[in-house]
Design a protein around this motif. Structure first.
Motif, PDB file in Angstrom:
ATOM      1  N   TYR A  46       0.837  -1.201   0.000  1.00 13.45           N
ATOM      2  CA  TYR A  46       0.000   0.000   0.000  1.00 13.45           C
ATOM      3  C   TYR A  46       0.876   1.256   0.000  1.00 13.45           C
ATOM      4  O   TYR A  46       1.920   1.293   0.637  1.00 13.45           O
ATOM      5  CB  TYR A  46      -0.932  -0.007   1.211  1.00 13.45           C
ATOM      6  CG  TYR A  46      -1.882  -1.176   1.214  1.00 13.45           C
ATOM      7  CD1 TYR A  46      -3.103  -1.094   0.544  1.00 13.45           C
ATOM      8  CD2 TYR A  46      -1.557  -2.358   1.862  1.00 13.45           C
ATOM      9  CE1 TYR A  46      -3.974  -2.166   0.528  1.00 13.45           C
ATOM     10  CE2 TYR A  46      -2.419  -3.438   1.849  1.00 13.45           C
ATOM     11  CZ  TYR A  46      -3.624  -3.341   1.177  1.00 13.45           C
ATOM     12  OH  TYR A  46      -4.487  -4.413   1.154  1.00 13.45           O
ATOM     13  N   HIS A  75      -1.174  -2.914  -4.916  1.00 15.59           N
ATOM     14  CA  HIS A  75      -2.253  -2.024  -4.498  1.00 15.59           C
ATOM     15  C   HIS A  75      -1.775  -0.572  -4.505  1.00 15.59           C
ATOM     16  O   HIS A  75      -2.591   0.358  -4.594  1.00 15.59           O
ATOM     17  CB  HIS A  75      -2.752  -2.417  -3.105  1.00 15.59           C
ATOM     18  CG  HIS A  75      -4.124  -1.894  -2.789  1.00 15.59           C
ATOM     19  ND1 HIS A  75      -4.350  -0.578  -2.434  1.00 15.59           N
ATOM     20  CD2 HIS A  75      -5.337  -2.485  -2.797  1.00 15.59           C
ATOM     21  CE1 HIS A  75      -5.642  -0.390  -2.216  1.00 15.59           C
ATOM     22  NE2 HIS A  75      -6.270  -1.534  -2.440  1.00 15.59           N
ATOM     23  N   LYS A  78      -3.166   1.290  -7.414  1.00 15.51           N
ATOM     24  CA  LYS A  78      -4.545   1.743  -7.218  1.00 15.51           C
ATOM     25  C   LYS A  78      -4.589   2.963  -6.301  1.00 15.51           C
ATOM     26  O   LYS A  78      -5.323   3.926  -6.555  1.00 15.51           O
ATOM     27  CB  LYS A  78      -5.393   0.620  -6.629  1.00 15.51           C
ATOM     28  CG  LYS A  78      -6.866   0.964  -6.457  1.00 15.51           C
ATOM     29  CD  LYS A  78      -7.636  -0.219  -5.913  1.00 15.51           C
ATOM     30  CE  LYS A  78      -9.129   0.089  -5.872  1.00 15.51           C
ATOM     31  NZ  LYS A  78      -9.465   1.275  -5.089  1.00 15.51           N
ATOM     32  N   ASP A  79      -3.781   2.924  -5.225  1.00 14.44           N
ATOM     33  CA  ASP A  79      -3.728   4.074  -4.323  1.00 14.44           C
ATOM     34  C   ASP A  79      -3.296   5.331  -5.070  1.00 14.44           C
ATOM     35  O   ASP A  79      -3.869   6.415  -4.882  1.00 14.44           O
ATOM     36  CB  ASP A  79      -2.750   3.812  -3.179  1.00 14.44           C
ATOM     37  CG  ASP A  79      -3.244   2.742  -2.224  1.00 14.44           C
ATOM     38  OD1 ASP A  79      -4.461   2.493  -2.201  1.00 14.44           O
ATOM     39  OD2 ASP A  79      -2.415   2.155  -1.498  1.00 14.44           O
ATOM     40  N   LEU A  81      -3.487   5.960  -8.355  1.00  7.20           N
ATOM     41  CA  LEU A  81      -4.503   6.381  -9.314  1.00  7.20           C
ATOM     42  C   LEU A  81      -5.682   7.046  -8.615  1.00  7.20           C
ATOM     43  O   LEU A  81      -6.235   8.044  -9.103  1.00  7.20           O
ATOM     44  CB  LEU A  81      -4.985   5.172 -10.121  1.00  7.20           C
ATOM     45  CG  LEU A  81      -3.983   4.577 -11.110  1.00  7.20           C
ATOM     46  CD1 LEU A  81      -4.506   3.269 -11.674  1.00  7.20           C
ATOM     47  CD2 LEU A  81      -3.682   5.557 -12.232  1.00  7.20           C
ATOM     48  N   ASP A  82      -6.064   6.511  -7.467  1.00 10.07           N
ATOM     49  CA  ASP A  82      -7.224   7.037  -6.744  1.00 10.07           C
ATOM     50  C   ASP A  82      -6.961   8.420  -6.162  1.00 10.07           C
ATOM     51  O   ASP A  82      -7.897   9.189  -5.925  1.00 10.07           O
ATOM     52  CB  ASP A  82      -7.626   6.090  -5.607  1.00 10.07           C
ATOM     53  CG  ASP A  82      -8.246   4.806  -6.127  1.00 10.07           C
ATOM     54  OD1 ASP A  82      -8.593   4.776  -7.322  1.00 10.07           O
ATOM     55  OD2 ASP A  82      -8.376   3.847  -5.343  1.00 10.07           O
ATOM     56  N   THR A  83      -5.713   8.729  -5.865  1.00  8.95           N
ATOM     57  CA  THR A  83      -5.414  10.002  -5.197  1.00  8.95           C
ATOM     58  C   THR A  83      -4.783  11.022  -6.122  1.00  8.95           C
ATOM     59  O   THR A  83      -4.467  12.122  -5.697  1.00  8.95           O
ATOM     60  CB  THR A  83      -4.455   9.763  -4.015  1.00  8.95           C
ATOM     61  OG1 THR A  83      -3.262   9.142  -4.505  1.00  8.95           O
ATOM     62  CG2 THR A  83      -5.092   8.885  -2.958  1.00  8.95           C
ATOM     63  N   ASP A  85      -4.676  13.687  -9.122  1.00 12.21           N
ATOM     64  CA  ASP A  85      -5.432  14.593  -9.986  1.00 12.21           C
ATOM     65  C   ASP A  85      -4.532  14.915 -11.164  1.00 12.21           C
ATOM     66  O   ASP A  85      -3.617  15.731 -11.064  1.00 12.21           O
ATOM     67  CB  ASP A  85      -5.802  15.866  -9.223  1.00 12.21           C
ATOM     68  CG  ASP A  85      -6.632  16.822 -10.072  1.00 12.21           C
ATOM     69  OD1 ASP A  85      -7.002  17.876  -9.535  1.00 12.21           O
ATOM     70  OD2 ASP A  85      -6.890  16.517 -11.252  1.00 12.21           O
ATOM     71  N   CYS A 124       1.089   9.047 -11.448  1.00 11.07           N
ATOM     72  CA  CYS A 124       1.264   7.633 -11.115  1.00 11.07           C
ATOM     73  C   CYS A 124       2.361   7.016 -11.971  1.00 11.07           C
ATOM     74  O   CYS A 124       3.113   6.154 -11.513  1.00 11.07           O
ATOM     75  CB  CYS A 124      -0.069   6.901 -11.322  1.00 11.07           C
ATOM     76  SG  CYS A 124      -0.020   5.143 -10.935  1.00 11.07           S
ATOM     77  N   SER A 153      -9.403  -2.175 -11.413  1.00 14.04           N
ATOM     78  CA  SER A 153      -9.292  -0.800 -11.901  1.00 14.04           C
ATOM     79  C   SER A 153      -7.903  -0.433 -12.396  1.00 14.04           C
ATOM     80  O   SER A 153      -7.729   0.564 -13.092  1.00 14.04           O
ATOM     81  CB  SER A 153      -9.709   0.184 -10.796  1.00 14.04           C
ATOM     82  OG  SER A 153      -8.843   0.079  -9.683  1.00 14.04           O
ATOM     83  N   VAL A 154      -6.878  -1.224 -12.057  1.00 10.09           N
ATOM     84  CA  VAL A 154      -5.520  -0.851 -12.455  1.00 10.09           C
ATOM     85  C   VAL A 154      -5.127  -1.438 -13.799  1.00 10.09           C
ATOM     86  O   VAL A 154      -4.081  -1.094 -14.344  1.00 10.09           O
ATOM     87  CB  VAL A 154      -4.494  -1.281 -11.382  1.00 10.09           C
ATOM     88  CG1 VAL A 154      -4.833  -0.662 -10.046  1.00 10.09           C
ATOM     89  CG2 VAL A 154      -4.401  -2.794 -11.265  1.00 10.09           C
TER      90      VAL A 154
END
Length: 496
Positions: A46, A75, A78-79, A81-83, A85, A124, A153-154
């Motif tokens: 993570y 993971h 994903k972290d 990509l999710d955070t 902008d 990312c 999602s990745v």
């Protein structure tokens, strides 16, 4: 005092982590030992401040050379990509407050209170590029473990990062992946030759892949394994749920150095698939395979809901009755979930060559052990059985007689003893209210000792005897057991 680092590493195994940390400032030798201990095994999963700090430390070649074992679970992609902008010039690190679950208004205050992180990423892609450069520069990495399941999602993004540690120094590779993720890793690995791996451990899952796509990916995997024909010595295959692996076994080229195979067979149909695939693979390696491990599993999916011991037994009987391994010397069978009759068939099939046997996982009655020992003593052996680990069982003088007669040439015998009885067929008696503090009746065990005192096995070549148990009486002095067995077996040198 000057000692090699390997010696110090063995010494600090007996020390607490806190004590090891205190070694840093003692001298250069202790510093290096402590640093080796700290960085010999690292894990990335993570996205966190700790992960960024470790990445920064690994940019130092002096630190990077200490890493021996690497675990990766992507993971962190994903972290990121999710955070992230993508339209903002704000760095990923400035958003770590959000990662920690803090509100935006508190972010600046928290960052002021913490040391500035040593690496910054705007996207990312920046993160993955840095990770690829760092993980491909671990010169002494020997063991690599990949876990990549889920994370839809990745997409294929983590594949290049996960492939980057595949370097020439790598010795062992464990892939715990779904088939649809595996195709990305295999495609990435084609851009560079694989290291000369000695061990591959496959733990394969299925996510939402259509059946018609299985064979294509399995053939890609077979080509990867076949490319290691000059180095691969050990192969482990385990499935999360049953599906047909026969295309994989059929497509793997001959591996002339392969001497150890471990199989975990799903409980329900189709198990490992058409038996012909595995039969052909095993027979093709008849002259090299020296160790075979067999177990059954019920980890997920259909195996949990529809497992059938009769069907599994039928599959095993059809498979192993047609296998000939002329050089097999070590056989390990876990009886947990594996039917006894099928396990016994495997022992009979390979009895003429095996010198080492592990037969554990389910309670064995005297009649079971009679059949097992007969299977190993009734046929002509190239070499006599030299070591065995068997149990759990109830040990009686009559059972000791059986082992002494059937395993007369054995050197090392480990028995997982559940209880002791003075005569075969007696029911063990226990005292104590809970399983944790139960002890067998001391009088019953004393009678076992008395019966054994009248026995003598001058022809038994047993030198090492291990009675492993947490059940039989702790009240009895271990010296009593050691004394009576040393008198019974003149060849005995070690008793545990």
């Amino acid at each position: 005092m000057s000692l090699p680092n390997d010696v110090w590493l063995q010494i600090i195994e007996y020390m607490s982590p806190l004590a090891i940390q205190e070694l840093y400032s003692v001298n250069s030798t202790f510093f290096n030992v402590a640093m080796d201990q700290r960085y010999q095994q690292i894990s990335f999963s993570y996205l966190s401040r700790k992960m960024i700090w470790i990445l920064a430390r690994l940019k130092d070649p002096v630190v990077a050379k200490r890493v021996r074992i690497l675990h990766l679970y992507p993971h962190f992609v994903k972290d990121a990509l999710d955070t992230m902008d993508l339209s903002s010039s704000q760095s990923l690190l400035s958003k770590f407050g959000e990662l920690a679950g803090l509100i935006r208004d508190q972010k600046k205050l928290i960052l002021k209170q913490k040391p500035r992180l040593p690496l910054k990423f705007k996207t990312c892609r920046d993160l993955m590029q840095v990770m690829m450069e760092i993980l491909s520069g671990l010169p002494n990495l020997t063991d690599y473990h990949v876990l990549w399941c889920g994370l839809p999602s990745v997409g294929s993004d983590p594949a290049l990062v996960l492939s980057s540690p595949l370097r020439s120094s790598l010795r062992s590779l464990r892939l715990e992946v779904s088939l649809e993720k595996l195709q990305y890793i295999l495609s990435s690995s084609y851009t560079q030759p694989l290291p000369q791996l000695e061990e591959i451990d496959l733990f394969i899952r299925i996510e939402h892949l259509h059946f018609e796509r299985y064979d294509t990916i399995l053939l890609m995997l077979a080509r990867m394994i076949s490319s290691l024909c000059s180095s691969l010595r050990k192969l482990t295959v385990q499935l999360w749920e049953p599906f047909d692996l026969s295309p994989l076994f059929a497509a793997i080229s001959h591996l002339p150095l392969l001497d150890k195979l471990s199989l975990s067979i799903p409980m329900s149909f189709p198990n490992l698939g058409n038996p012909d695939g595995l039969i052909g693979f095993l027979n093709a390696h008849s002259n090299t395979l020296r160790s075979l491990s067999i177990r059954a599993s019920e980890l997920g999916g259909r195996s949990l809901m529809t497992h059938n011991e009769v069907q599994l037994g039928t599959w095993m009987d059809e498979t192993f009755s047609k296998v000939h391994l002329s050089c097999l010397t070590a056989l390990e069978i876990s009886l947990y979930l594996v039917p006894f009759d099928s396990a016994l068939l495997c022992v009979r099939t390979f009895s003429t060559t095996i010198t080492s046997l592990v037969f554990t996982g389910s309670y064995l009655a005297y009649d079971d052990l009679d059949l097992l020992t007969a299977a190993l003593s009734s046929r002509r052996h190239k070499h006599a059985l030299q070591s065995a680990r068997i149990g759990p069982l109830t040990l009686s003088p009559q059972l000791v007689d059986l082992f002494a007669d059937r395993f007369s040439e054995i050197d090392k015998l480990e028995l997982l003893v559940k209880s002791l009885v003075p005569f075969e067929g007696d029911v063990p008696l226990f005292c104590g209210r809970s399983n944790s503090d139960r002890d067998q009746d001391e009088g019953q065990v004393r009678r076992f000792i008395e019966e054994m005192e009248h026995r003598h096995y001058p022809e038994w070549k047993l030198r090492y005897l291990d009675l492993s148990s947490s059940s039989y009486p702790r009240l009895m002095n271990e010296e009593q057991y050691k004394s009576v067995f040393s008198q019974c077996v003149p060849a005995l040198r070690t008793f545990i």
